[in-house]
Enzyme design. Structure first.
Site, PDB file in Angstrom:
ATOM      1  N   LYS A  10       0.838  -1.199   0.000  1.00 18.52           N
ATOM      2  CA  LYS A  10       0.000   0.000   0.000  1.00 18.52           C
ATOM      3  C   LYS A  10       0.869   1.242   0.000  1.00 18.52           C
ATOM      4  O   LYS A  10       1.865   1.333   0.734  1.00 18.52           O
ATOM      5  CB  LYS A  10      -0.920   0.006   1.220  1.00 18.52           C
ATOM      6  CG  LYS A  10      -1.874   1.220   1.275  1.00 18.52           C
ATOM      7  CD  LYS A  10      -1.304   2.352   2.102  1.00 18.52           C
ATOM      8  CE  LYS A  10      -2.203   3.599   2.077  1.00 18.52           C
ATOM      9  NZ  LYS A  10      -1.666   4.685   2.942  1.00 18.52           N
ATOM     10  N   GLY A  13      -0.028   9.257   0.258  1.00 18.75           N
ATOM     11  CA  GLY A  13       0.721  10.415   0.717  1.00 18.75           C
ATOM     12  C   GLY A  13       1.601  11.042  -0.337  1.00 18.75           C
ATOM     13  O   GLY A  13       1.277  11.079  -1.530  1.00 18.75           O
ATOM     14  N   GLY A  43      -4.756  11.077  -0.884  1.00 22.82           N
ATOM     15  CA  GLY A  43      -5.316  12.155  -0.085  1.00 22.82           C
ATOM     16  C   GLY A  43      -5.135  13.545  -0.633  1.00 22.82           C
ATOM     17  O   GLY A  43      -6.048  14.359  -0.592  1.00 22.82           O
ATOM     18  N   ASP A 164      -5.326   1.795   4.007  1.00 29.46           N
ATOM     19  CA  ASP A 164      -4.622   0.822   4.843  1.00 29.46           C
ATOM     20  C   ASP A 164      -5.541  -0.349   5.178  1.00 29.46           C
ATOM     21  O   ASP A 164      -5.136  -1.515   5.118  1.00 29.46           O
ATOM     22  CB  ASP A 164      -4.120   1.482   6.127  1.00 29.46           C
ATOM     23  CG  ASP A 164      -3.035   2.519   5.874  1.00 29.46           C
ATOM     24  OD1 ASP A 164      -2.076   2.197   5.141  1.00 29.46           O
ATOM     25  OD2 ASP A 164      -3.146   3.642   6.386  1.00 29.46           O
ATOM     26  N   LYS A 219      -2.547   2.657  10.278  1.00 30.98           N
ATOM     27  CA  LYS A 219      -1.607   1.704   9.682  1.00 30.98           C
ATOM     28  C   LYS A 219      -1.328   0.543  10.627  1.00 30.98           C
ATOM     29  O   LYS A 219      -1.327  -0.625  10.224  1.00 30.98           O
ATOM     30  CB  LYS A 219      -0.293   2.401   9.326  1.00 30.98           C
ATOM     31  CG  LYS A 219      -0.291   3.121   7.989  1.00 30.98           C
ATOM     32  CD  LYS A 219       1.066   3.718   7.713  1.00 30.98           C
ATOM     33  CE  LYS A 219       1.123   4.293   6.302  1.00 30.98           C
ATOM     34  NZ  LYS A 219       0.014   5.202   5.986  1.00 30.98           N
TER      35      LYS A 219
END
Length: 260
Positions: A10, A13, A43, A164, A219
């Site tokens: 994953k 960011g 995001g 996540d 996470k």
């Protein structure tokens, strides 16, 4: 290729806003010669597009509050813009990339979290859905699935899923190892020192520490969940160094490694 243990990686960011870093990360996946399903967030793109539309969005404990009127924008930002940007970069790295979302198949059963709006969380102990077979078919044919975290709830309504948690659900369904790649090289303790290999019990205790907050808390919860259910080790590691990415994909204990 699929004789090796499947890895579910994953990313999210800053890497998604850095074409060079994204290209290096995808090249590392290609070099590793390991079967990988990539799950992504997005995001910054979501924030920008919501702002351009005049909407304000907030996060609670690392998860985005998603109003009904936000969903068309978030779906387009994640399953459209971000997903296809990663697919294009993956082709550039020589990978046979296929862009998908949690809704395709679908891949996992989701329960709506009413307090967060149009947000779903993967349901525990749910049966495997057709999307899991799709991922297995793609991997067995040498494809590289890239999955956005837009899924379907029990009413077949589109919902936003924390990436996540989405990655953890896919890892459990595929009996795969979960690798959560982050802007930081590992979970950091209260003195900003990296936390390396820990047991599942130690990981659970870590959740209660005051320095585990927001996105890192999510996470760690996802990593613990995947480790508990799949009985495979999980890792939280950095994406910035390509050699580290290759090593983690190939099974080296770098970053924060949760053993079972």
């Amino acid at each position: 290729m699929t004789s090796a243990v499947i890895k579910v990686a994953k990313v999210g960011g800053a890497i998604l806003d850095n074409p060079q870093a994204l290209a290096a990360f995808l090249q590392a996946i290609a070099v590793s010669q390991v079967p990988v399903v990539l799950v992504h967030g997005g995001g910054t793109t979501v924030d920008q597009q919501l702002q351009q539309a005049g909407f304000i969005s907030e996060k609670v404990n690392g998860q985005r509050v998603t109003a009904v009127e936000h969903m068309p924008i978030i779906t387009g930002a994640l399953a459209g813009t971000t997903n296809k940007k990663i697919v294009a970069a993956a082709h550039g790295a020589g990978l046979k990339a296929v862009g998908l979302s949690l809704a395709d198949g679908p891949m996992c059963a989701l329960k709506r979290v009413a307090a967060l709006g149009c947000v779903g969380v993967p349901m525990a102990n749910a049966e495997k859905l057709p999307g899991v077979e799709l991922l297995q078919l793609l991997l067995s044919s040498g494809f590289f699935p890239i999955v956005s975290s837009i899924g379907l709830d029990q009413d077949q309504t589109l919902c936003n899923v924390n990436a996540d948690y989405a990655a953890a659900a896919i890892a459990m369904a595929l009996n795969a190892e979960l690798l959560l790649f982050s802007d930081v090289p590992a979970i950091l303790d209260g003195h900003n020192n990296p936390i390396n290999e820990i047991s599942l019990a130690e990981a659970r205790l870590l959740l209660s520490q005051p320095f585990i907050q927001g996105g890192m808390q999510v996470k760690l919860k996802a990593a613990i969940l995947a480790a508990e259910r799949s009985r495979r080790s999980t890792a939280i590691a950095g994406w910035a160094d390509a050699q580290t990415v290759v090593a983690v994909l190939q099974g080296e204990c770098l970053g924060t490694h949760i053993r079972v």
